[in-house]
Design an enzyme around this catalytic site. Structure first.
Site, PDB file in Angstrom:
ATOM      1  N   PHE A  76     -63.979 -35.926 -12.209  1.00  0.00           N
ATOM      2  CA  PHE A  76     -63.409 -35.389 -13.440  1.00  0.00           C
ATOM      3  C   PHE A  76     -62.542 -36.431 -14.127  1.00  0.00           C
ATOM      4  O   PHE A  76     -61.742 -37.119 -13.473  1.00  0.00           O
ATOM      5  CB  PHE A  76     -62.508 -34.183 -13.140  1.00  0.00           C
ATOM      6  CG  PHE A  76     -63.168 -33.051 -12.417  1.00  0.00           C
ATOM      7  CD1 PHE A  76     -63.765 -32.009 -13.108  1.00  0.00           C
ATOM      8  CD2 PHE A  76     -63.174 -33.009 -11.019  1.00  0.00           C
ATOM      9  CE1 PHE A  76     -64.356 -30.950 -12.431  1.00  0.00           C
ATOM     10  CE2 PHE A  76     -63.761 -31.959 -10.340  1.00  0.00           C
ATOM     11  CZ  PHE A  76     -64.354 -30.924 -11.046  1.00  0.00           C
ATOM     12  N   ASP A  77     -62.665 -36.511 -15.451  1.00  0.00           N
ATOM     13  CA  ASP A  77     -61.648 -37.171 -16.240  1.00  0.00           C
ATOM     14  C   ASP A  77     -60.417 -36.260 -16.254  1.00  0.00           C
ATOM     15  O   ASP A  77     -60.508 -35.070 -15.942  1.00  0.00           O
ATOM     16  CB  ASP A  77     -62.177 -37.406 -17.658  1.00  0.00           C
ATOM     17  CG  ASP A  77     -61.187 -38.127 -18.541  1.00  0.00           C
ATOM     18  OD1 ASP A  77     -60.459 -39.005 -18.034  1.00  0.00           O
ATOM     19  OD2 ASP A  77     -61.124 -37.803 -19.739  1.00  0.00           O
TER      20      ASP A  77
END
Length: 301
Positions: free
Chosen positions: A161-162
């Site tokens: 995930f960013d």
């Protein structure tokens, strides 16, 4: 009593994300909806090939093997097909031995509302319009893109995930976009003790974490990674936010603006979620990637 999905991870997926429907979509574009419908009926006994999210879905459904009581994962099919043309999709689900039994066929309408009705933690589609509608209505969603070179860890399901605008709100990203890196760093250092607001994927991460807690750390089949352009000292607020949420991230990569692609490849992500299409375009060379149309960088998109 009605069936409920309490304590179950619910994934909603479009038929085009689950299977490769490029040929039939080409018929739709070239000849229209009636020819498309007839094409699907004429080919409904032909097995569809896996799509961008097929491998991820299969690995998630395998988490139900050996589960006692309720399944750990429920996958819901959301399709713009009609029930009639959707028969080919369900035939392929059966032939691929995927335990997917619930579906909504909307005959051309956007199916995002049913993601909420089913209580989905995540909606994956290849239709950016449907994904944007889902995001705007508070549903974690991403436009999924297949990798150019498929490679997967056979023993784990790995999510990357960013941070800003994905796991977290875009509060800090707004500062960066409006005032630059120096002001962003000052802002985050001054706000280090203040938890960030949750982004669209917070609840999905929490649902993954709930499954992870069923296993010992050595035996857990799910691994998560935060892959962010942040660096010290802006890292502290992120770490304290996750601690405040009581959510575990297995790996955290603070890259200070370096390209994410080689790090995602090294982690071996099954899927990577980011709000910036440039990151997705580079990552898709090696891994399935999902564009999350959320936050300030997507406002004019």
């Amino acid at each position: 009593m009605p069936i409920e999905f309490n304590d179950t991870l619910v994934i909603a997926i479009s038929s085009t994300a689950l299977f490769d429907l490029a040929d039939s979509h080409r018929v739709y574009l070239d000849k229209g909806v009636d020819s498309y419908a007839q094409y699907q009926i004429d080919h409904e006994d032909e097995l569809l090939k896996p799509g961008a999210a097929f491998g991820l879905v299969k690995k998630l459904l395998d988490l139900n093997i050996g589960a006692e009581g309720k399944p750990r994962v429920e996958v819901i099919l959301l399709s713009r097909n009609s029930a009639d043309t959707g028969l080919r999709v369900f035939n392929s689900i059966e032939n691929h031995e995927l335990q997917i039994t619930r579906a909504a066929f909307t005959s051309g309408n956007s199916p995002y509302l049913y993601a909420s009705a089913f209580g989905a933690h995540l909606f994956l589609s290849t239709n950016p319009y449907d994904v944007k509608q889902a995001i705007d209505n508070g549903i974690a969603a991403a436009t999924i893109v297949a990798p150019n070179q498929a490679k997967s860890d056979l023993t784990h399901i790995k999510f990357a995930f960013d941070g800003d605008a994905v796991l977290f709100s875009d509060e800090a990203e707004k500062v960066y976009q409006q005032s630059g890196l120096e002001e962003f760093t000052k802002h985050e250092k001054a706000s280090a003790q203040k938890p960030l607001e949750g982004g669209p994927f917070k609840d999905f991460l929490a649902a993954l974490h709930k499954i992870q807690k069923e296993y010992s750390s050595e035996e857990c089949p799910i691994r998560t990674a935060l892959v962010t352009a942040r660096s010290a000292p802006a890292h502290e607020r992120v770490i304290r936010t996750l601690r405040y949420w009581d959510i575990r991230i297995d790996e955290a990569l603070f890259l200070g603006g370096m390209d994410k692609t080689e790090f995602l490849k090294a982690f071996g992500a099954d899927v990577f979620f980011d709000d910036q299409e440039g990151h997705i375009d580079r990552a898709k060379e090696h891994i399935a990637s999902g564009h999350v149309p959320n936050g300030v960088v997507n406002k004019n998109g």
